[in-house]
Design a protein around this motif. Structure first.
Motif: not given
Length: 289
Positions: A173-180
């Motif tokens: 989820q943290a990686k998703i937030r960064y990518a977004r």
């Protein structure tokens, strides 16, 4: 001029294994007696090692930091003992070793293969997580193409959706937030480019995309301020006021709000929300204060 037998000898194929040579040699002897003393000493015989031996050798190389050698051993397990339990484990470690070595394309390929072959395995979530990490490590600066950001989101969303109880979910989820955030940043970069060129419609399209699609990123504040600026420049006062009002409601202490407020005041206006605006509808999704 070569004789028939000489020509046959000159064009004789090099045999890859003793088994292949054993089949082919009688044919050559029949066609040309001069070949009866053919030397087979240089032919190569591929040795098959036990699966557990190869796998453990791979682990030993991995622990010693010899990633290239580890990858080779794990590949050997898969090639020599396909569909075995050691082949399954070796495929996962092959993914990990390639990731650690920085061979991200190879890690993605073998990780996706693992999930495809063993979707119910207890290690499937980890394999998918490695796919996401391999994409994440390739994310570029916001000024460059962001396809790896999109692929990171796709891979990590699989982890979250298919294995919601997995230990890898929080980091996914943290990686998703960064990518977004990267994708939103790219939209902002393009939007600012159009705004500077006074191509307001194109700029508004980009900033609107950030507000509607990436409202949970840090870029939404600037997007609302830029919308205020672009709408005001076009003379669409109601939308400019609404953008500033939404910005002030969610980020009252923001410097972007102060700038938007000052811009409106310079024209004798103030923030005022129009409930019929798309900005008003989008406001509920904004994660401000």
């Amino acid at each position: 001029m070569f004789s028939g037998c000489a020509a046959e000898a000159d064009h004789r194929p090099r045999f890859a294994s003793l088994a292949a040579a054993a089949v082919a040699v009688p044919l050559l002897l029949t066609g040309c007696n001069a070949e009866k003393d053919l030397d087979l000493s240089s032919t190569y015989v591929e040795q098959t090692e036990p699966a557990d031996t190869l796998y453990n050798q791979g682990l030993a190389n991995l622990n010693a930091g010899r990633m290239k050698e580890a990858v080779a051993k794990f590949e050997a397990v898969d090639q020599q003992h396909p569909y075995s339990e050691f082949a399954r484990k070796a495929l996962l470690m092959h993914t990990f070793a390639n990731y650690r070595q920085g061979n991200y394309s190879e890690a993605i390929g073998s990780g996706e293969r693992y999930v495809s072959l063993y979707p119910t395995s207890e290690d499937a979530a980890y394999a998918q997580y490695l796919v996401g990490l391999a994409n994440f490590r390739q994310i570029r600066e916001v000024t460059q193409d962001q396809r790896e950001s999109r692929r990171t989101i796709e891979a990590m969303e699989q982890v979250v959706q298919r294995w919601p109880d997995s230990e890898y979910v929080p980091d996914a989820q943290a990686k998703i937030r960064y990518a977004r955030d990267q994708l939103a940043g790219k939209e902002m970069q393009v939007g600012r480019y159009y705004l500077e060129r006074r191509e307001y419609i194109a700029a508004i399209k980009r900033f609107r995309g950030v507000v509607e699609d990436y409202s949970d990123t840090r870029h939404v504040e600037e997007a609302l301020a830029r919308l205020t600026e672009a709408y005001y420049a076009m003379g669409i006062v109601s939308e400019a006021q609404t953008a500033a009002a939404v910005l002030g409601h969610n980020f009252p202490e923001s410097d972007w709000y102060k700038d938007a407020y000052a811009l409106l005041q310079s024209g004798g206006l103030e923030p005022r929300e129009n409930s019929g605006s798309w900005l008003s509808r989008a406001a509920s999704a904004i994660t401000g204060s």
